[in-house]
Scaffold this motif. Structure first.
Motif, short mmCIF file in Angstrom:
data_model
loop_
_atom_site.label_atom_id
_atom_site.label_comp_id
_atom_site.label_asym_id
_atom_site.label_seq_id
_atom_site.Cartn_x
_atom_site.Cartn_y
_atom_site.Cartn_z
N MET A 697 0.80 -1.21 0.00
CA MET A 697 0.00 0.00 0.00
C MET A 697 0.84 1.27 0.00
O MET A 697 0.29 2.37 -0.18
N LYS A 699 2.61 4.27 -1.35
CA LYS A 699 2.26 4.92 -2.61
C LYS A 699 3.31 4.69 -3.69
O LYS A 699 2.97 4.41 -4.84
N TRP A 702 2.88 0.98 -4.80
CA TRP A 702 1.65 0.66 -5.57
C TRP A 702 1.63 1.35 -6.93
O TRP A 702 1.18 0.77 -7.92
N ASP A 762 -6.21 -4.81 -3.84
CA ASP A 762 -6.38 -3.57 -4.59
C ASP A 762 -6.41 -2.41 -3.61
O ASP A 762 -6.32 -2.60 -2.39
N VAL A 763 -6.57 -1.21 -4.15
CA VAL A 763 -6.72 -0.02 -3.31
C VAL A 763 -8.17 0.46 -3.39
O VAL A 763 -8.87 0.21 -4.37
N ARG A 765 -10.89 3.05 -4.19
CA ARG A 765 -10.90 4.11 -5.20
C ARG A 765 -12.12 5.01 -5.02
O ARG A 765 -13.19 4.56 -4.57
N PRO A 771 -6.96 6.19 -6.52
CA PRO A 771 -6.72 5.58 -5.21
C PRO A 771 -6.98 6.58 -4.07
O PRO A 771 -6.69 7.78 -4.19
N ASP A 774 -4.78 6.63 2.74
CA ASP A 774 -5.10 6.16 4.08
C ASP A 774 -5.07 7.35 5.03
O ASP A 774 -4.03 8.01 5.18
N SER A 780 0.49 6.15 2.32
CA SER A 780 -0.06 4.88 1.84
C SER A 780 -1.49 5.07 1.35
O SER A 780 -2.15 6.07 1.68
N TYR A 781 -1.94 4.09 0.58
CA TYR A 781 -3.32 4.04 0.14
C TYR A 781 -4.12 3.13 1.07
O TYR A 781 -3.55 2.30 1.78
N PRO A 783 -6.22 -0.08 1.69
CA PRO A 783 -6.29 -1.38 0.99
C PRO A 783 -7.71 -1.92 0.92
O PRO A 783 -8.57 -1.56 1.72
#
Length: 803
Positions: A697, A699, A702, A762-763, A765, A771, A774, A780-781, A783
């Protein structure tokens, strides 16, 4: 609507009425000594369960006419030669069936030997771990779709992956451990959209109309076939019709094809085919995110130069394209579907691939021997391209790959039979050119790195081999010993032929008329994939050459029992143990190549060392009832364990550790040329490595990978669910004066079972598909996971017209 239905039933009535008129077929052929090609006169040729037959003339030729279309077994017998049985000959009204019957001289006390196109042969060199599949079995196999790679999956020891692919996993070995020969000419792969450095693909490229039978070895490999550790497939092609021109037109749910054949002179004939898919239109209509297209071509020309010389020229080729359907979400409103489509679009590259193999096999017969000279060339070109968010601007380029593999081969061998001894000896040379241009952003040890290199090498490979076999103890005990050696000039580690000495020994003892025990032990070597050998770092160094990469070694021990209640049935039990050494160990991820798994793309294009060890072991049970009247069936069960060492030296399950594999196939022929076949399959869940969610996750990670990064500290600690399904096939044939029609309905996975594999990471969206960050970690994205299922009911229909 009512008018259309009436027209359909009227057409069906007309076809049925015309087909019951007096349509007949013909079987012709020649009987000859298998060693010197001399014609054998006065051989009794009989169609079983009929009063029809013939006696071969002074030239060994025979002809049986006015045969009602259908499936027949044939017997050829003559004093001083072993009786030959040929099973399940499909006789039609469109073309003459042409058979070449090779007979073996009988020695004192020799029991009857059965040579046939559908039944396992007990050969001297490979008395076990060998199955023979006839073309009739390939045609009628439920769920097989006339694809030989799918048909062999019913055999003991063979499993596959859950994905829509034809990977062959034999006795716990990787898909790249298999080798294929077409009329004695090696072809590198038999599937479209092949994975470079491995094998397999979603669709087979061999035209079944060319095939007479297939010998499948899962062990006890003869010495004249090298560079394999798991299986060997020998395809014997038919000879084109020597009497008249004809062919087959085929149209199915996914492709359309045409095969033509006929004479080109008094002593020569050809067979030629072309096929093209229209899957891209079907997938686009179904709103799938990818659009595959495949084309293939196949050719054989046979020349009977004289009584002592024959020449075969054959070739096969394919052109494959894999595009993205970027309009797949147009008009779509379901967010789950949109997210799934975007995930797939974000990970699949645009791929183009073409390949061909062409070769000539000259065979010369002497008094007590025959010689083969085989020359061939094969060429693979593989390209792939991927842009971030599929926006084709230079700054978005993430993958630009182009590679070529070109092999030119020469093999010379001689087989001599005299006084009960069989001796094969020969050697070969190969010239190899490998090219690779790679630009790729990837994640290595938690960091984004750029791989950017151009690589090319040219090497020569050498092989020598010999094998000697003989029967003893009133021909009840058969022993065979072979040895081969391989080397090449890639590096000092591979150049000494003594380092790759590969002995093998087989023994078979006929305990009773119907019961035999067999044993084999052997050492086999295989060259690492060219993708491994040709990998360079960004400074242009051949990294794996410096890492002293070398041949992979595999030691086999196999033992088995065979019981034949009748000439139409058999029961076998075999146990096996395989030990691997010098397997490539991938340095970026600290895992064995055997634990990487298989998928589309390229395998092994990274740093490696020849330090990994592995093992696979298990047992197989096989029961077969061949078609004798109207019923046939087959049951195979395999228990297998496949394990390779992890980075700590501990054995863990490999990616091919399915454990339990069960296949049950049965069928029945009914009156008026109807046939029903069913197949049940069960596959144990293969291991997989869970993803490192926290790392994935990030960035910067990903944005480059777009998929989950496996946590190899938890190597293969999870498993896919079991997979099972039931396939059903119905065939109906109509025979007319100069042509015939076969219509079929094939339904795969009729009860629509879905197996569950490793979940997709995946992330989350937003409504624009971007994305979401977080909120607790701005680097981070967020999850998300969604289910990865495989399996759906898949009906297909098709027709085949022989003319």
């Amino acid at each position: 609507m009512k008018t259309n239905i009436k027209n359909f039933f009227f057409l069906l009535f007309v076809l049925t009425f015309q087909s019951v008129l007096s349509q007949t077929g013909t079987i012709t052929g020649r009987v000859f000594n298998e060693v010197n090609n001399e014609s054998i006169p006065f051989v009794n040729i009989v169609l079983d369960s009929t009063q029809m037959g013939d006696v071969s003339d002074d030239n060994g030729k025979f002809r049986i006419e006015n045969i009602k279309p259908g499936t027949y077994n044939l017997t050829a017998s003559f004093i001083g030669f072993t009786t030959v049985y040929i099973y399940e000959i499909q006789v039609g009204s469109a073309a003459t069936v042409d058979l070449d019957i090779a007979m073996k001289e009988e020695s004192a006390g020799l029991d009857e030997i059965v040579l046939n196109t559908n039944r396992i042969e007990k050969s001297e060199e490979s008395p076990l771990s060998k199955q023979t599949i006839g073309v009739t079995e390939i045609f009628r196999n439920p769920g097989g779709n006339r694809d030989i790679s799918r048909v062999v999956q019913i055999l003991p020891g063979v499993s596959t992956t859950l994905a829509f692919r034809n990977d062959l996993i034999v006795r716990g070995g990787a898909p790249n451990e298999n080798r294929f020969y077409l009329d004695g000419i090696e072809i590198p792969n038999i599937n479209h959209f092949a994975t470079q450095g491995s094998s397999g693909g979603p669709v087979g490229m061999i035209n079944v109309n060319f095939i007479r039978n297939v010998d499948f070895y899962s062990g006890a490999f003869p010495a004249n076939r090298g560079n394999t550790m798991s299986s060997l497939m020998e395809f014997e092609q038919i000879t084109g019709n020597r009497e008249k021109f004809g062919g087959t037109f085929m149209i199915g749910s996914s492709d359309i094809g045409l095969t033509l054949q006929g004479p080109t002179g008094k002593n020569s004939s050809f067979i030629l085919s072309a096929r093209r898919s229209y899957l891209q239109f079907l997938f686009e209509a179904l709103k799938l995110p990818f659009l595959p297209t495949y084309n293939d071509f196949q050719y054989k020309h046979f020349f009977e130069i004289d009584d002592k010389n024959q020449l075969i020229i054959t070739g096969i080729g394919a052109i494959d394209n894999f595009e993205l359907n970027q309009s797949v979400n147009d008009g779509e409103t379901d967010k789950e579907t949109i997210d799934r489509n975007n995930y797939i679009l974000g990970n699949l590259p645009v791929q183009e691939q073409w390949n061909y193999a062409i070769g000539a096999n000259w065979k010369h017969f002497s008094k007590n021997s025959f010689q083969n000279v085989v020359i061939s060339r094969n060429h693979l070109n593989n390209t792939a391209e991927k842009y971030k968010d599929n926006i084709e601007v230079p700054e978005n380029l993430q993958l630009d790959y182009e590679s070529e593999e070109i092999e030119t081969k020469l093999r010379v061998e001689s087989t001599k039979k005299k006084n009960g001894w069989t001796w094969n000896i020969g050697g070969g040379l190969q010239d190899v050119i490998y090219k690779n241009s790679t630009f790729r952003e990837q994640v290595v040890n938690g960091e984004v790195t750029l791989v950017n290199f151009d690589s090319e090498f040219n090497i020569q490979k050498f092989e020598l081999f010999t094998q000697v076999s003989r029967a003893f103890v009133n021909d009840r005990l058969t022993l065979s010993f072979g040895i081969r050696s391989d080397a090449n000039n890639y590096s000092d580690e591979m150049s000494n032929m003594l380092d790759q000495l590969s002995p093998r020994f087989s023994a078979s003892y006929q305990l009773t008329e119907k019961f035999a025990a067999s044993f084999n032990v052997g050492r086999y070597y295989q060259l690492p994939a060219y993708t491994v050998m040709g990998f360079r770092d960004n400074d242009g160094n051949l990294v794996n050459k410096e890492n002293e990469i070398t041949y992979i070694q595999s030691d086999h021990i196999v033992g088995g029992l065979e019981y034949n209640p009748t000439k139409f049935s058999k029961i076998t039990v075999e146990g096996f143990y395989k030990k691997y050494d010098n397997y490539p160990f991938l340095l970026n991820d600290s895992i064995s190549l055997a634990n990487l798994g298989g998928d589309f793309g390229v395998i092994g294009n990274e740093p490696a060392e020849s330090t990994s060890e592995g093992r696979s072991y298990g047992f197989e049970v096989f029961l077969q009832q061949k078609l004798s009247s109207s019923i046939y069936g087959l049951v195979s069960y395999t228990f297998v364990r496949s394990e390779f060492q992890d980075k700590n030296g501990d054995y863990v399950p490999s990616s091919w550790d399915n454990r339990h594999i069960l296949n049950v196939t049965a069928g029945k022929k009914f009156n008026k040329d109807w046939e029903l076949g069913i197949r049940f399959r069960y596959l144990g869940g293969a291991p997989y490595t869970p993803d490192d969610v926290e790392l994935s996750m990030r960035k910067e990670i990903w944005d480059v990978s777009g998929i989950g990064i496996p946590d190899y500290d938890l190597l293969n600690t999870e498993r896919n669910s079991i997979a099972h399904g039931l396939d059903v096939r119905i065939d109906k044939r109509w025979f007319f004066k100069k042509w015939s029609l076969n219509a079929y309905l094939d339904i795969q996975n009729i009860y629509n079972y879905e197996s569950v594999g490793k979940p997709f990471l995946d992330v989350v969206r937003d409504e624009n598909g971007d994305p979401v960050t977080d909120p607790n970690n701005p680097d981070s994205y967020l999850p998300r996971e969604f289910e990865n299922t495989a399996g759906t009911i898949l009906p297909s229909i098709g027709i085949m017209i022989d003319f």
